[in-house]
Design a protein around this motif. Structure first.
Motif, mmCIF file in Angstrom:
data_model
loop_
_atom_site.group_PDB
_atom_site.id
_atom_site.type_symbol
_atom_site.label_atom_id
_atom_site.label_comp_id
_atom_site.label_asym_id
_atom_site.label_seq_id
_atom_site.Cartn_x
_atom_site.Cartn_y
_atom_site.Cartn_z
ATOM 1 N N LYS A 100 4.902 1.350 1.619
ATOM 2 C CA LYS A 100 4.265 1.795 2.859
ATOM 3 C C LYS A 100 4.822 2.854 3.947
ATOM 4 N N VAL A 101 5.865 2.253 4.255
ATOM 5 C CA VAL A 101 6.721 2.768 5.399
ATOM 6 C C VAL A 101 7.302 4.082 4.832
ATOM 7 N N THR A 102 7.526 4.475 3.802
ATOM 8 C CA THR A 102 7.959 5.618 3.143
ATOM 9 C C THR A 102 6.707 6.431 2.781
ATOM 10 N N GLY A 103 5.616 5.899 2.928
ATOM 11 C CA GLY A 103 4.677 6.866 2.579
ATOM 12 C C GLY A 103 4.325 7.252 1.022
ATOM 13 N N LEU A 104 4.694 6.255 0.144
ATOM 14 C CA LEU A 104 4.652 6.514 -1.154
ATOM 15 C C LEU A 104 3.470 5.548 -1.791
ATOM 16 N N LYS A 105 2.554 6.204 -2.285
ATOM 17 C CA LYS A 105 1.367 5.602 -2.820
ATOM 18 C C LYS A 105 1.423 5.074 -4.319
ATOM 19 N N THR A 106 2.051 6.099 -5.082
ATOM 20 C CA THR A 106 2.182 5.741 -6.668
ATOM 21 C C THR A 106 3.782 5.896 -7.136
ATOM 22 N N VAL A 107 4.331 5.265 -7.773
ATOM 23 C CA VAL A 107 5.605 5.309 -8.158
ATOM 24 C C VAL A 107 5.936 5.168 -9.779
ATOM 25 N N THR A 108 7.153 5.726 -10.248
ATOM 26 C CA THR A 108 7.332 5.637 -11.717
ATOM 27 C C THR A 108 8.332 4.454 -11.802
ATOM 28 N N VAL A 109 7.955 3.404 -12.620
ATOM 29 C CA VAL A 109 8.940 2.362 -12.780
ATOM 30 C C VAL A 109 9.841 2.950 -14.014
ATOM 31 N N CYS A 110 11.137 3.084 -13.399
ATOM 32 C CA CYS A 110 12.086 3.830 -14.359
ATOM 33 C C CYS A 110 13.087 2.942 -14.919
ATOM 34 N N PRO A 111 13.106 3.093 -16.408
ATOM 35 C CA PRO A 111 13.843 2.006 -17.210
ATOM 36 C C PRO A 111 15.517 2.238 -16.781
ATOM 37 N N TRP A 112 16.050 3.460 -16.502
ATOM 38 C CA TRP A 112 17.249 3.846 -16.279
ATOM 39 C C TRP A 112 17.727 3.650 -14.852
ATOM 40 N N ALA A 113 18.921 3.111 -14.587
ATOM 41 C CA ALA A 113 19.212 2.619 -13.220
ATOM 42 C C ALA A 113 20.679 2.708 -12.903
ATOM 43 N N ILE A 114 21.224 1.874 -12.390
ATOM 44 C CA ILE A 114 22.903 1.707 -12.065
ATOM 45 C C ILE A 114 23.588 1.543 -13.072
#
Length: 335
Positions: free
Chosen positions: A280-294
């Motif tokens: 909400k604070v960043t204004g993101l309404k929809t995001v992708t759940v990404c399997p690649w990360a750290i």
């Protein structure tokens, strides 16, 4: 050539062994060992000796497993729960003495950079200017960038485990007042970062971490058995509804919900509040759940830049710099 990564988190030790031919880390074996450090270590407290012993055993077994799968000594790192511990250096040296593995702690900003790199490679250049959110046990990482590495990163002490200890230790489920207090803290600490993300106007946004994966499943994303290539989206409106659902249940009943594992059930509510408030604070309404990360970011940096950069990370991990996350750091896009 095979390389391996060991990731020491607040709940588990995870191992990934990957083939590195062709510049793409293709996993050939994964394994995990439950530690549940978050259950015995409160924020700011030292890690007790018995927990360090379990950590040594898990890292030793991960190293032996990597060797059996044909990988050299693992690239091993610990996240916020070890980084913030007063006895951090003692823990790192004990692991090294007991296993021969050079465990290091990554600054929160480096965690964000590596997670961003993994997400960028997964999403591809067509994703354009990219924003990333990652909820760990001890910290929240935020990143934004247009290139291979982020233009800026933020690491904030807003992890799901940390805030569960701080706000929800006495009541299960918590009171409405405790929930409001948690939301206020997250909003306050994310105010400047959120303004920056909104100003940048990212074309795409991803979330990473086990916390977001489980919340995505709770909100209707495909289960893990569908494989990593199944598209998984998380809508802010759905996460709001899921937060209300989680808030009405004790941890034992949350563990019965789709996607919520028993070890993470207690902190799942704080994770949902953090995730929804951050979106909400960043204004993101929809995001992708990404399997690649750290972990994939570590593998990619090692493939692309060789062993020297990791040796420098390990050297810096034993510096006397304060281990707690800092509010914001501008990262060089060419670092």
């Amino acid at each position: 050539m095979r390389i391996s990564v060991v990731d020491v988190g607040s709940n588990t030790v995870r191992l990934v062994v990957a083939d590195a031919e062709g510049g793409v880390p293709l996993p050939v074996h994964t394994a995990k060992w439950r530690l549940r450090l978050a259950e015995c270590v409160k924020p700011g407290e030292a890690i007790p000796a018995e927990a360090v012993e379990r950590l040594v055993e898990a890292v030793a077994e991960a190293s032996r497993t990597a060797t059996r799968w044909g990988a050299a000594g693992p690239l091993a790192f610990a996240t916020a729960i070890v980084r913030a511990a007063p006895n951090r250096l003692e823990v790192l040296r004990t692991v090294r003495a007991g296993t021969g593995v050079e465990l290091c702690t990554l600054p929160g900003e480096v965690e964000a950079e590596l997670s961003f790199l993994g997400a960028r490679r997964w999403m591809g250049w067509r994703s354009g200017p990219l924003a990333l959110l990652d909820i760990g046990g001890g910290s929240l990482e935020v990143a934004f960038g247009r290139g291979r590495l982020p233009d800026f990163v933020a690491s904030l002490p807003l992890g799901a485990g940390r805030l569960t200890h701080e706000f929800f230790a006495e009541h299960d489920p918590p009171s409405p007042e405790q929930l409001r207090a948690l939301r206020r803290k997250v909003r306050h600490q994310l105010r400047d970062v959120g303004a920056r993300i909104r100003w940048e106007g990212p074309r795409s946004a991803v979330v990473t971490s086990r916390t977001f994966q489980q919340l995505g499943r709770l909100c209707g994303a495909a289960p893990g058995r569908y494989g990593p290539f199944a598209e998984r989206r998380l809508r802010r409106a759905d996460l709001k509804a899921a937060t209300i659902r989680l808030a009405a249940l004790p941890a034992t009943e949350r563990a019965l919900l789709p996607g919520i594992s028993a070890p993470r059930a207690r902190q799942s509510l704080a994770g949902a509040v953090i995730g929804h408030t951050a979106m909400k604070v960043t204004g993101l309404k929809t995001v992708t759940v990404c399997p690649w990360a750290i972990r994939e970011g570590v593998l990619l940096r090692h493939i692309e830049e060789g062993a020297a950069w990791w040796a420098e990370v390990c050297r810096l991990s034993e510096d006397a710099a304060p281990p707690d996350p800092v509010p914001l750091r501008i990262a060089s896009a060419t670092s």
